[in-house]
Write a protein that holds these residues in place. Structure first.
Motif, PDB file in Angstrom:
ATOM      1  N   LEU A 205      61.815 -17.823 -10.113  1.00  0.00           N
ATOM      2  CA  LEU A 205      60.546 -17.942 -10.833  1.00  0.00           C
ATOM      3  C   LEU A 205      60.115 -19.377 -11.091  1.00  0.00           C
ATOM      4  N   LYS A 206      60.986 -20.318 -10.887  1.00  0.00           N
ATOM      5  CA  LYS A 206      60.621 -21.709 -11.201  1.00  0.00           C
ATOM      6  C   LYS A 206      59.548 -22.203 -10.229  1.00  0.00           C
ATOM      7  N   PRO A 207      58.623 -23.055 -10.677  1.00  0.00           N
ATOM      8  CA  PRO A 207      57.554 -23.548  -9.806  1.00  0.00           C
ATOM      9  C   PRO A 207      58.121 -24.371  -8.650  1.00  0.00           C
ATOM     10  N   LYS A 208      57.421 -24.305  -7.530  1.00  0.00           N
ATOM     11  CA  LYS A 208      57.855 -25.050  -6.349  1.00  0.00           C
ATOM     12  C   LYS A 208      57.701 -26.542  -6.611  1.00  0.00           C
ATOM     13  N   GLU A 209      58.540 -27.299  -5.983  1.00  0.00           N
ATOM     14  CA  GLU A 209      58.477 -28.747  -6.093  1.00  0.00           C
ATOM     15  C   GLU A 209      57.205 -29.256  -5.422  1.00  0.00           C
ATOM     16  N   ALA A 210      56.747 -30.406  -5.819  1.00  0.00           N
ATOM     17  CA  ALA A 210      55.527 -30.990  -5.256  1.00  0.00           C
ATOM     18  C   ALA A 210      55.669 -31.227  -3.758  1.00  0.00           C
ATOM     19  N   THR A 211      56.888 -31.492  -3.298  1.00  0.00           N
ATOM     20  CA  THR A 211      57.089 -31.736  -1.866  1.00  0.00           C
ATOM     21  C   THR A 211      56.960 -30.455  -1.057  1.00  0.00           C
ATOM     22  N   GLU A 212      57.161 -29.292  -1.700  1.00  0.00           N
ATOM     23  CA  GLU A 212      57.064 -28.021  -0.999  1.00  0.00           C
ATOM     24  C   GLU A 212      55.636 -27.488  -0.972  1.00  0.00           C
ATOM     25  N   ALA A 213      54.745 -28.019  -1.799  1.00  0.00           N
ATOM     26  CA  ALA A 213      53.370 -27.533  -1.874  1.00  0.00           C
ATOM     27  C   ALA A 213      52.618 -27.900  -0.596  1.00  0.00           C
ATOM     28  N   GLU A 214      51.606 -27.076  -0.295  1.00  0.00           N
ATOM     29  CA  GLU A 214      50.782 -27.344   0.885  1.00  0.00           C
ATOM     30  C   GLU A 214      49.965 -28.611   0.677  1.00  0.00           C
ATOM     31  N   PRO A 215      49.887 -29.449   1.685  1.00  0.00           N
ATOM     32  CA  PRO A 215      49.045 -30.643   1.539  1.00  0.00           C
ATOM     33  C   PRO A 215      47.579 -30.215   1.495  1.00  0.00           C
ATOM     34  N   PRO A 216      46.748 -30.944   0.762  1.00  0.00           N
ATOM     35  CA  PRO A 216      45.328 -30.563   0.692  1.00  0.00           C
ATOM     36  C   PRO A 216      44.679 -30.673   2.069  1.00  0.00           C
ATOM     37  N   LYS A 217      43.765 -29.736   2.314  1.00  0.00           N
ATOM     38  CA  LYS A 217      43.060 -29.744   3.593  1.00  0.00           C
ATOM     39  C   LYS A 217      42.068 -30.905   3.609  1.00  0.00           C
ATOM     40  N   PRO A 218      41.979 -31.606   4.723  1.00  0.00           N
ATOM     41  CA  PRO A 218      40.985 -32.688   4.787  1.00  0.00           C
ATOM     42  C   PRO A 218      39.578 -32.104   4.769  1.00  0.00           C
ATOM     43  N   SER A 219      38.659 -32.827   4.177  1.00  0.00           N
ATOM     44  CA  SER A 219      37.284 -32.344   4.138  1.00  0.00           C
ATOM     45  C   SER A 219      36.701 -32.398   5.550  1.00  0.00           C
ATOM     46  N   PRO A 220      35.754 -31.515   5.828  1.00  0.00           N
ATOM     47  CA  PRO A 220      35.173 -31.501   7.177  1.00  0.00           C
ATOM     48  C   PRO A 220      34.503 -32.835   7.504  1.00  0.00           C
ATOM     49  N   ASP A 221      34.436 -33.125   8.781  1.00  0.00           N
ATOM     50  CA  ASP A 221      33.779 -34.344   9.249  1.00  0.00           C
ATOM     51  C   ASP A 221      32.291 -34.020   9.421  1.00  0.00           C
TER      52      ASP A 221
END
Length: 151
Positions: A31-47
Motif C-alpha cells: 500500500l505504500k506510495p511508489k517512489e518518485a523514480t518509479e512514477a511515469e515521466p510527464p508527457k511532453p506537450s504537443p509540438d
C-alpha cells in the motif's frame, strides 16, 4: 511436563506474532506510495504549429451622438496540432468572419476597458459557439491575440 507445555505455548505465540507481523509488513509494503523514480515521466506537450490571421479590422460602436468612427485592428494566431495546420489555414476566412461578428458588438469604451486576455477569451468563446453550431470540431486548440490596436 508443565515446562514443556509452557515452552510449546510460547513457541506457538511467537510463531503467531511473527506471522501477523510479516502479514502486516506485506500489506504495508503493497500500500505504500511508489517512489518518485518509479512514477511515469510527464508527457511532453504537443509540438503546436501557429497559424496567423493578420489585420482583422473591426468597426466599433461609438459613443452616443459621436460622429468619429473607431476601429479595432487585431492580428490573431491559432495554436494547432501539426496534423490540423492545413485545415486551420483553410478555415481562415471563417475565422475572420467569426472574429468580426464577435468584436463588432462592442463599443469603443467596452473594448478599451477589456484586457487582451479578456478579448482572447471572448474570441475563443465565439469560435467554440460557431463550431458547435455547425456540429464540427475546431481545427485549432486556442486563438491568441498577437497584436491589438484600438483607435
Amino acid at each position: 511436563m508443565t515446562m514443556n507445555k509452557t515452552k510449546i505455548a510460547l513457541l506457538v505465540l511467537l510463531a503467531s506474532l511473527l506471522t501477523a507481523g510479516s502479514t502486516a509488513a506485506a500489506v504495508w509494503w503493497g500500500l505504500k506510495p511508489k517512489e518518485a523514480t518509479e512514477a511515469e515521466p510527464p508527457k511532453p506537450s504537443p509540438d503546436y504549429r501557429y497559424v496567423s490571421l493578420d489585420k482583422v479590422l473591426v468597426m466599433l460602436r461609438g459613443r452616443q451622438g459621436e460622429s468619429v468612427t473607431h476601429y479595432m485592428a487585431v492580428d490573431l494566431v491559432f495554436k494547432a496540432l501539426p496534423e490540423n495546420e492545413r485545415r486551420t489555414k483553410d478555415h481562415l476566412p471563417l475565422l475572420r468572419t467569426v472574429a468580426v461578428k464577435a468584436m463588432s458588438s462592442y463599443s469603443v469604451d467596452a473594448a478599451t476597458a477589456m484586457t487582451v486576455d479578456q478579448l482572447a477569451d471572448e474570441l475563443n468563446r465565439a469560435y467554440t459557439d460557431a463550431y458547435a453550431a455547425e456540429h464540427r470540431e475546431a481545427p485549432f486548440a486556442e486563438a491568441l491575440i498577437g497584436k491589438l490596436i484600438i483607435e
